[in-house]
Every structure is written in structure tokens, then in C-alpha cells.
Write a protein that holds these residues in place. Structure first.
Motif: not given
Length: 114
Positions: A24-49
Motif C-alpha cells: 500500500c503506497p498510502f499507509y504502508g512502506q511502498l514507495s512510488v517512483r517513476g512515471q504516472t499514467r492515466e488509463g481505463t480499466v478494461v479487466s478486473t478478473d484478477m484478485t487485487k489487480t
């Protein structure tokens, strides 16, 4: 702006004992780096992905025209974000590799068309 980019902070997790803080980047220790991109969700079949698709134009010099290209990026969905649906517009950010294919995390839900 707790994660280094200007996105709204989601509410804290409902069940802190069972929450996955490692990815979790908000409440955990996961750092966010590099590029940010915008897009449309086309599949939600996987768990947490989710699969985020973005469309862009590429110039072809031989024909002096543009052609459309698409890229599909698997992204992790932190538990504090609302469940995503196909058609939602999201912002994803690059992070360390989270699995064999995931190196992005959803940081903001822009709007939903579904």
C-alpha cells in the motif's frame, strides 16, 4: 501528498489487523517512483489487480500520418481504494516489482463510466 504525488488520501483501512500494508503506497512502506499514467480499466478478473489500457498516437514518417497504439498495464489495487469496475478512469504510478508482471499501483480513481 503523503506519497510524493498530488492525489487525494483515501480513508484508513476498516480492518487494520488484516490489511496488507506491504503493498500500500498510502499507509504502508511502498514507495512510488517513476512515471504516472492515466488509463481505463478494461479487466478486473484478477484478485487485487486490474488491467489498465491506454491509447496513444505514434507518427509514421513513411506515410506522414499517425496511427493508434494501445498498451495494457497490470496494476495493483490497494485495499483502501473502492472496488474498481470496468470503464473506470484511473491514475497509476510506477513502483518496485510487486509480482512477475505488476510494477504499477493504482493511486487515484478519476471517474467511472460503467
Amino acid at each position: 501528498m503523503a506519497i510524493g504525488i498530488d492525489v487525494p488520501m483515501p480513508p484508513e483501512p476498516d480492518n487494520p489487523e488484516e490489511y496488507d500494508y506491504e503493498k500500500c503506497p498510502f499507509y504502508g512502506q511502498l514507495s512510488v517512483r517513476g512515471q504516472t499514467r492515466e488509463g481505463t480499466v478494461v479487466s478486473t478478473d484478477m484478485t487485487k489487480t486490474v488491467i489498465v489500457e491506454r491509447e496513444y498516437d505514434v507518427f509514421v514518417p513513411k506515410y506522414d500520418r499517425y496511427m493508434k497504439r494501445r498498451s495494457r498495464i497490470p496494476a495493483h489495487v490497494p485495499g483502501v481504494l473502492d472496488p474498481l469496475e470496468v470503464g473506470d478512469e484511473v491514475t497509476i504510478a510506477e513502483t518496485r516489482p510487486l509480482s512477475k508482471t505488476k510494477s504499477h499501483v493504482v493511486v487515484e480513481v478519476l471517474d467511472g463510466d460503467a
